[in-house]
Scaffold this motif. Structure first.
Motif, PDB file in Angstrom:
ATOM      1  N   CYS A 180      19.146   2.011   6.857  1.00 35.85           N
ATOM      2  CA  CYS A 180      18.321   1.477   5.615  1.00 35.85           C
ATOM      3  C   CYS A 180      18.448   0.127   5.124  1.00 35.85           C
ATOM      4  CB  CYS A 180      18.210   2.410   4.689  1.00 35.85           C
ATOM      5  SG  CYS A 180      19.993   2.679   3.813  1.00 35.85           S
ATOM      6  N   HIS A 229      22.818   8.145   3.786  1.00 36.87           N
ATOM      7  CA  HIS A 229      22.575   8.349   5.183  1.00 36.87           C
ATOM      8  C   HIS A 229      24.002   9.136   5.323  1.00 36.87           C
ATOM      9  CE1 HIS A 229      19.080   5.938   5.374  1.00 36.87           C
ATOM     10  NE2 HIS A 229      18.708   6.946   5.918  1.00 36.87           N
ATOM     11  N   CYS A 270      23.855  -0.499   5.773  1.00 37.69           N
ATOM     12  CA  CYS A 270      23.681   0.609   6.401  1.00 37.69           C
ATOM     13  C   CYS A 270      22.962   0.522   7.645  1.00 37.69           C
ATOM     14  CB  CYS A 270      22.852   1.668   5.538  1.00 37.69           C
ATOM     15  SG  CYS A 270      22.548   3.310   6.117  1.00 37.69           S
ATOM     16  N   CYS A 314      25.499   4.164   4.228  1.00 35.11           N
ATOM     17  CA  CYS A 314      25.092   4.207   2.903  1.00 35.11           C
ATOM     18  C   CYS A 314      25.554   5.731   2.513  1.00 35.11           C
ATOM     19  CB  CYS A 314      23.738   3.807   2.371  1.00 35.11           C
ATOM     20  SG  CYS A 314      22.474   4.767   2.983  1.00 35.11           S
TER      21      CYS A 314
HETATM   22 ZN   LIG Z   1      21.019   4.050   4.624  1.00 33.69          ZN
END
Ligand SMILES: [Zn+2]
Ligand SMILES: [Zn+2]
Lengths: 319, 71
Positions: A6, A25, A3, A22
C-alpha cells in the motif's frame, strides 16, 4: 521503507519473504499464516469453542487478537483464559495487561486463581527455581484442560511461536528426548473427551513478527520477565543459536519445522508409551497411578483434598 | 554537525543507556554500535516502530525491545 502492498510506512521487513509491511498488511500476513496452520492440520473450527490461553505477554496477545478477528468472519467462538499463579508483581502486572487486552479486543476472559482454586501460590511452595518452572508447566497445562472442560471448549490455543517450537525441537535433538520430540508439533489432536486438542496458531509466525504486531497495533502486553526464568536453559540457548542461523539463512526455522512435521510420524513409531489410564485421584488421563498434577498438589499441600474440591466447584471467574 | 546523545531504554528490564553520536544515523547503524542483531530487537520511538532504514537523531529517546523475552 514502504509497505509492499500500500506504500504506507513499513513497520517490519520480513526477511524470509523479503517483504516490507505496514501494520494492517502485517496483520493480514499474520492471519494468513494462522489460517495456514488450521488448513495444514485440517482442523475443523466450525461451531467450536476455542480456549485462548493468555499470559499477558506479547505472543498470547498477538494470538488472541488474530484468533478474535478470525472468529468474527469464521464460524467459531473464542474465550480467553488467564491463570493467576500468584507470582508477586509479575502475575499482577500480567493480569492487568490481560484485562486491558480483554477490553481492547472485546474478548470474554476467565481467570483462575491458583490460591483460590488450590490453596497455594506458586511462589510459596518452597521449591527451587528449576522445580518451580517444571511444576508451573504441569499446573498450567492441567488448569487449561480443567478450564476447557468446565467451559465446554473443544480446542485450546496457546501463544507458542515458530521460535519456541523450533527451540524445543532442537533441545529434544540435543538431548535425544524422543518422548518430548513427538509432542512438539503445531497441533496435537484431542486424546479423548477429557483432553482437548491443542493448537499453536502462531506456529508459522516468528517472535519478532509477533512483537512488531502488538507494538504497531497498540495491543496491551506485559514485557517483563518472569522472576523464575533462567537464560541458562538449553531451550533458551537453542533459541539464541537458531536466531543466529536464521540471520544468515532467513527462513531456516520454518524449513526446520516443516521437515520436522514430515518426520514426526517416524519419531512416533520409535516411542513406546505405557498404556494411558485414569489418575486414581482426579480421574484425568495419566501414565501413572497418580497424575503429575495431583502428585504436585499433594507435595505442596500435604493432601489431595484441594484437587477434589476444585473439580466439585467452578473456579473460573469472568473479568 | 549535530553531536549529542541518544537515550536508549531497554525492555525488558528498563536499563537506560546514553550513547554519544556525531550526527543522525540509521537504526541499522545504531544497532551495530550497540552490538545488537536486527532480528533480535525492535526499536520504538514514542509509539512508532522503526525499521532498520529509519533515521534517529541526537536528543531522541528510543526503546529497544528484546524479541526474546523469557516470559
Ligand atoms: Zn500496507
Ligand atoms: Zn490426578
Amino acid at each position: 521503507m514502504k509497505c509492499k502492498y500500500c506504500n504506507g510506512k513499513a513497520v517490519i521487513y520480513v526477511r524470509r519473504t523479503r517483504t516490507p509491511l505496514c501494520p494492517s498488511h502485517l496483520e493480514e500476513y499474520l492471519i494468513k499464516n494462522v489460517v495456514k496452520v488450521f488448513k495444514h492440520y485440517r482442523i475443523d473450527l466450525s461451531n467450536k469453542k476455542i480456549l485462548i490461553a493468555l499470559s499477558g505477554g506479547k505472543d498470547s496477545s498477538t494470538m488472541a487478537s488474530l484468533m478474535k478477528k478470525l472468529s468474527e468472519v469464521e464460524d467459531f467462538e473464542v474465550v480467553g483464559l488467564y491463570i493467576d499463579l500468584g507470582i508477586p508483581k509479575y502475575s499482577d502486572y500480567s493480569l492487568k495487561a490481560v484485562e486491558k487486552l480483554s477490553r481492547s479486543l472485546d474478548l470474554e476472559v476467565r481467570t483462575i486463581n491458583l490460591r483460590e482454586a488450590l490453596g497455594f501460590n506458586i511462589s510459596d511452595t518452597g521449591f527451587k527455581r528449576r522445580t518451580i518452572c517444571s511444576a508451573c508447566g504441569i499446573i498450567k497445562r492441567y488448569l487449561m484442560n480443567y478450564a476447557a472442560l468446565v467451559d465446554g471448549c473443544q480446542i485450546i490455543a496457546t501463544g507458542h511461536t515458530l521460535d519456541d517450537i523450533t527451540a524445543y525441537i532442537l533441545k529434544s535433538y540435543i538431548t535425544q528426548d524422543l518422548k518430548s520430540l513427538v509432542k512438539l508439533g503445531v497441533y496435537n489432536p484431542p486424546l479423548n473427551k477429557l483432553i482437548p486438542g491443542k493448537v499453536k496458531p502462531l506456529g508459522y509466525v516468528s517472535e519478532k513478527e509477533s512483537l512488531v504486531y502488538v507494538l504497531s497495533s497498540n495491543y496491551p502486553f506485559y514485557h517483563e520477565e518472569c522472576p523464575y526464568v533462567s537464560h541458562e536453559t538449553i531451550e533458551f540457548q537453542a533459541k539464541r543459536f537458531l536466531n543466529m542461523v536464521e540471520a544468515k539463512h532467513p527462513g531456516i526455522k520454518l524449513y526446520m519445522l516443516r521437515e520436522y512435521e514430515k518426520n514426526r510420524q517416524l519419531y512416533e513409531k520409535l516411542v513406546e508409551y505405557p498404556p494411558l489410564r485414569r489418575c486414581k485421584i482426579c480421574g484425568m488421563p495419566s501414565q501413572r497411578e497418580v497424575c503429575s498434577f495431583c502428585s504436585i498438589v499433594k507435595r505442596i499441600t500435604g493432601s489431595y483434598d484441594s484437587v477434589l474440591k476444585m473439580w466439585e466447584n467452578n473456579f473460573l471467574r469472568i473479568i | 554537525m549535530e553531536m549529542g546523545e541518544i537515550t536508549i531504554v531497554f525492555s525488558p528490564g528498563g536499563e537506560k543507556r546514553r550513547i554519544v553520536v556525531d550526527e543522525s544515523m540509521r537504526v541499522r547503524e545504531l544497532l551495530k554500535t550497540l552490538l545488537l542483531d536486527e532480528e533480535s530487537v525492535v526499536v520504538v520511538r514514542g509509539d512508532e516502530v522503526l525499521t532498520e532504514d529509519r533515521v534517529v537523531r541526537p536528543g531522541e529517546i528510543l526503546t529497544v525491545f528484546n524479541v526474546m523475552s523469557g516470559g
